[in-house]
Scaffold this active site. Structure first.
Site, mmCIF file in Angstrom:
data_model
loop_
_atom_site.group_PDB
_atom_site.id
_atom_site.type_symbol
_atom_site.label_atom_id
_atom_site.label_comp_id
_atom_site.label_asym_id
_atom_site.label_seq_id
_atom_site.Cartn_x
_atom_site.Cartn_y
_atom_site.Cartn_z
ATOM 1 N N ASP A 178 20.959 23.977 12.924
ATOM 2 C CA ASP A 178 21.948 22.453 13.216
ATOM 3 C C ASP A 178 22.226 22.510 14.574
ATOM 4 O O ASP A 178 22.681 23.736 15.086
ATOM 5 C CB ASP A 178 22.326 21.900 11.949
ATOM 6 N N ASP A 188 24.865 26.247 21.303
ATOM 7 C CA ASP A 188 25.125 26.551 20.859
ATOM 8 C C ASP A 188 24.250 26.143 18.709
ATOM 9 O O ASP A 188 24.479 24.779 18.465
ATOM 10 C CB ASP A 188 26.555 26.223 19.595
ATOM 11 N N GLU A 197 24.832 24.719 9.235
ATOM 12 C CA GLU A 197 26.675 25.657 9.869
ATOM 13 C C GLU A 197 27.456 25.392 10.176
ATOM 14 O O GLU A 197 28.551 25.565 9.796
ATOM 15 C CB GLU A 197 25.457 26.694 10.544
ATOM 16 N N HIS A 244 30.442 22.501 21.569
ATOM 17 C CA HIS A 244 31.120 21.666 20.688
ATOM 18 C C HIS A 244 31.565 19.987 21.298
ATOM 19 O O HIS A 244 32.882 19.028 21.290
ATOM 20 C CB HIS A 244 31.556 21.431 19.554
HETATM 21 ZN ZN LIG Z 1 27.066 27.608 16.083
#
Ligand SMILES: [Zn+2]
Length: 371
Positions: free
Chosen positions: A76, A104, A137, A343
């Site tokens: 995810d 990520d 996660e 992020h």
């Molecule tokens: Zn991660």
């Protein structure tokens, strides 16, 4: 390690939308890829517990040599991660600036696939290889706990390809993490007419917050209050107030000390204003603490030396699947994938890191079978 292939695999995965809870397309793609590499792919029964549209993947490739190893990553991504358009510029992969890149953790997955494929091409004996691909996660490692309770009947080295920092980063320490919810109960009364008949729950909570340890407590522990909710109107003495917070420490004992200090402050706060408090604590996940002279850490560093990669031994204040996997028979060690500014829409990864982490994995796998 095939530089073009690892990039192609990564770029292909980047085009598959996989926000948390909607990882099904990504899971199907990964399952096909793993089957193509000769893995026996099975899906766990986590779906009901996680609320994702897919179960998680546990894939195993039988050994042709000695040893066992597991490789882990998550499928995810955080938002905004739909319709990602990646571009490669000056040796760096970036998004077009409107979404994250999803290195990520798709870089981690691409590195795992590339390492395994390279190992198979080498024709050298390899250990039994298990690939663990989780969901959710990014929702506080909410998928991995729902892998089967026991993944291995002995402790198996598990490389978790999900740490930031350049290829060569080894995370040796991550904190124990406790969270709490405290519910203060007082008594409502008119704030102007008869406040002496009330018990102010917000005052209890404030008293507690002022008395509890907060912020960075020392180099190994932290504490925070993150949410406060309570009260109904300015003219009513607040009958209820809820606080939510957390504490973390690398050392289990220290985490317990901080937890106890916060707990005492919560009780004192209620007592000081004549009310009561119910406190629920939860261990979100246990910590990680691997010594630098651990034989597997030494093995990873040996592989780095062979590849000309600089080792970076580090710790993190965050948690990941790795924390959770320890409880399931995995000796889980997070490794850097090279993802940077993750992020956010500036997330990027250098081709050198993308390639080096795959190369490193390949060498660790082969070293395990040879030694
Ligand atoms: Zn991660």
């Amino acid at each position: 390690m095939d530089k073009q292939r690892v990039l192609d695999t990564f770029l292909q995965m980047v085009t598959i939308d996989s926000p948390s809870y909607r990882e099904a397309d990504m899971a199907a793609w990964c399952a096909r890829k793993l089957e193509g590499l000769g893995f026996e792919v099975r899906f766990d029964d986590s779906q009901e517990a996680t609320g994702s549209n897919t179960p998680q993947i546990i894939a195993t490739l039988p050994a042709t040599g000695a040893g066992r190893i597991a490789l882990s990553a998550h499928m995810d991504c955080v938002l905004p991660c739909e319709g990602i358009k990646a571009r490669v510029e000056d040796g760096v992969v970036r998004s077009d600036g409107t979404t994250i890149l999803s290195a990520d953790d798709k870089a981690g997955i691409a590195q795992i696939f590339e390492a395994v494929e390279s190992v198979l091409e080498s024709g050298e004996p390899h250990p039994e290889i298990t690939v663990l691909l989780s969901v959710c996660e990014e929702q506080g490692a909410a998928g991995a706990p729902h892998f089967p309770e026991t993944l291995f009947d002995e402790e198996v080295l598990t490389l978790v390809m999900d740490a930031d920092g350049p290829a060569g980063t080894i995370v040796l320490k991550a904190p124990y993490h406790h969270t709490f919810r405290a519910f203060f109960k007082g008594k409502a009364a008119h704030a102007g007419v008869e406040p002496e008949k009330g018990l102010n729950a917000i005052a209890m909570a404030s008293h507690a917050v002022c008395a509890m340890p907060l912020g960075r407590l020392d180099e190994s522990s932290t504490a925070s209050v993150g949410i406060v909710e309570g009260g109904k109107a300015t003219n009513i003495v607040a009958a209820e107030c809820t606080l939510r917070g957390e504490c973390r420490a690398f050392d289990e004992q220290r985490a317990e000390e901080v937890r106890q200090a916060i707990h005492d402050a919560l009780l004192d706060g209620a007592r000081a204003h004549g009310g009561t408090v119910e406190v629920d604590w939860k261990l979100s996940y246990p910590g990680i603490n691997v010594p630098a002279d651990d034989e597997d850490v030494q093995r990873i560093m040996r592989a780095m030396e062979e590849c000309g990669i600089e080792p970076v031994l580090t710790s993190t204040g965050g948690g990941s699947d790795a924390n959770v996997l320890w409880e399931k028979g995995c000796k889980a060690i997070p490794l850097g994938t090279g993802m940077a500014e993750f992020h956010g829409v500036n997330e990027h990864i250098s081709l050198e890191d993308l390639e080096n982490a795959a190369l490193l994995l390949e060498h660790v796998i082969l070293d395990l079978a040879a030694n």
